[in-house]
Enzyme design. Structure first.
Site, short mmCIF file in Angstrom:
data_model
loop_
_atom_site.label_atom_id
_atom_site.label_comp_id
_atom_site.label_asym_id
_atom_site.label_seq_id
_atom_site.Cartn_x
_atom_site.Cartn_y
_atom_site.Cartn_z
CE1 TYR A 116 -5.97 -5.06 4.61
CE2 TYR A 116 -5.78 -7.22 4.40
CZ TYR A 116 -5.96 -5.74 3.38
OH TYR A 116 -6.41 -5.69 2.29
CE LYS A 213 -2.67 -1.78 1.62
NZ LYS A 213 -3.03 -2.04 2.52
C1 LIG Z 1 -3.32 -3.85 2.62
C2 LIG Z 1 -2.23 -4.19 4.12
C3 LIG Z 1 -2.50 -5.95 3.62
C4 LIG Z 1 -2.23 -6.39 3.27
O1 LIG Z 1 -1.97 -6.71 2.10
P1 LIG Z 1 -2.18 -6.60 -0.07
O2 LIG Z 1 -0.79 -6.47 -0.63
O3 LIG Z 1 -3.36 -6.32 -0.34
O4 LIG Z 1 -1.91 -8.21 -0.32
C5 LIG Z 1 -1.38 -6.40 5.26
N1 LIG Z 1 -1.09 -5.37 6.29
C6 LIG Z 1 -2.39 -4.43 6.06
C7 LIG Z 1 -2.04 -3.55 7.59
C8 LIG Z 1 -2.47 -4.00 5.11
O5 LIG Z 1 -2.61 -2.43 5.30
#
Ligand SMILES: *Cc1c(COP(=O)(O)O)cnc(C)c1O
Length: 398
Positions: A116, A213
């Site tokens: 990320y 997500k």
């Molecule tokens: C979105 C995401 C993050 C960060 O998460 P947030 O909720 O946006 O802070 C970390 N790792 C992965 C794989 C992500 O898709």
């Protein structure tokens, strides 16, 4: 409950819906109430002192714990088969709290090649500010992994599938090597959700989620989770979680608890749609390459079958026309929403090189496999033919 039900552990979908947490709440509500309160009243001065001393259970102040948030933490621990879990105000709050609680100056973090974008940027400032080193390795086999480990390696931090190239890392290998060498292993499990992949079952130590997500699943909350052994999580809880204070609010915990109730059916639908979309893209003349673990020609298809209970909802693909073609395609989608994030019921499409991974220098980005023509699509749970028609139309402008 019948005798036969008692003998068998509940399945995933059942555990995602039912929990024991609600039994703790007065009046026995079906859904845990939202404890929208900053602080908790002590019945006596002695009881307050005992709670602070850890001698009496009971809530003190919502940065240190809140019943709605506890209900979520317990549910995630159960779904990830972990002893304990902690909730945070974002995925990055979870990543930063876990990393900073477990390393000190001079330690080294070994990472998957690709991650990320903000995790990459966090690792860089950990290096610049605190002298915590890191390196990126492909880890495609055990020899490569062992060679990448240094005497001061304290953590192995992996994403699998790697965002956004979908490269996989063998979790059993990482867990086993980490245990053998006494190195804590951390897996960002955001792309899979506990329904499709449970790293702790493969011997890894900590699991991190951007709950923004799939766990939330509806694009309406930012949140993060860490699950793992009590010994490590209590360390995180009493240091970075408490003192940096990136805790989750009760309303957001409620939204995640609601999202979790449908996680199993949503993940089945995402996976089914993504498989059909990946197959459509493979046969499209403007598409150079499709990265989806469910395709038989995916180089690590066998590993995907071994460690994942389904191939997930994220598909990435490279356009023959590079960055310009990607821009043209993204300007012509309509059902698929041009937005970062993933794991929502809505299909979301974005261009990593200029968006989520723009922060990674171009050379490093290409080294991670993020080419200028790469597009990441988080396939939603709309009618799959509608998604495919939208993509087909957008590709006709490329
Ligand atoms: C979105 C995401 C993050 C960060 O998460 P947030 O909720 O946006 O802070 C970390 N790792 C992965 C794989 C992500 O898709």
């Amino acid at each position: 409950m019948s005798h036969s039900q008692q003998k068998r552990e509940f399945g995933f979908a059942t555990k995602a819906i039912h929990d024991t947490a609600h039994e703790r709440f007065a009046g026995g509500p079906l859904v845990p109430p939202i404890y929208q309160t900053s602080t908790f009243v002590f019945p006596t001065a002695e009881e307050g002192a005992e709670r602070f001393a850890g001698e009496a259970s009971g809530y003190i102040y919502s940065r240190l714990g809140n019943p709605t948030v506890t209900a979520l933490e317990e549910k995630i621990a159960s779904l990830e088969k972990a002893e304990m879990a902690l909730a945070f105000s974002s995925g990055m709050a979870a990543v930063s709290a876990a990393l900073m609680a477990l390393v000190k100056t001079g330690d080294h973090i070994l990472c998957s090649k690709g991650m990320y974008g903000c995790t990459f940027s966090l690792l860089n400032w950990l290096k610049n500010l605190f002298g915590v080193e890191h390196s990126l390795s492909t880890m495609s086999d055990e020899e490569m992994l062992r060679q990448a480990i240094k005497p001061n390696t304290k953590l192995i931090y992996v994403e699998t599938p790697v965002n956004p190239t979908m490269e996989l890392i063998d979790l059993e290998m990482v867990g086993r090597v980490g245990k053998e060498l006494g190195i804590t292993t951390i897996v960002d499990n955001t792309f899979m959700s506990p329904y499709l992949q449970r790293p702790i079952e493969w011997g890894c130590d900590l699991v991190i989620h951007s709950a923004t997500k799939y766990i939330g699943g509806h694009g309406d909350v930012i949140a993060g989770l860490v699950a793992g052994p009590r010994s490590l999580l209590e360390e995180v809880q009493k240091t970075t979680q408490k003192d940096f204070g990136g805790v989750l609010g009760p309303m957001d915990a409620f939204l995640l608890l609601r999202g979790l109730k449908t996680l199993a059916v949503r993940m089945e639908a995402h996976t089914k749609n993504a498989q059909a979309v990946a197959q459509f893209l493979v046969s499209h003349p403007q598409v150079e390459r499709v990265h989806y673990p469910g395709l038989p020609e995916f180089p690590q298809h066998a590993l995907a079958q071994k460690q994942m209970d389904g191939f997930g909802g994220v598909v990435s693909f490279e356009l023959k026309g590079g960055h310009e073609a990607a821009t043209r395609m993204l300007n012509h989608v309509s059902l698929c929403r041009l937005a970062v994030s993933l794991g929502d019921v809505d299909s979301l499409i974005q261009h990593p090189a200029s968006m989520t991974h723009a922060i990674v220098p171009r050379e490093e980005r290409l080294n991670m496999g993020i080419t200028d023509g790469l597009i990441r699509l988080s396939v939603g749970i709309e009618e799959v033919q509608d998604i495919i028609c939208d993509l087909e139309n957008a590709l006709s402008f490329v």
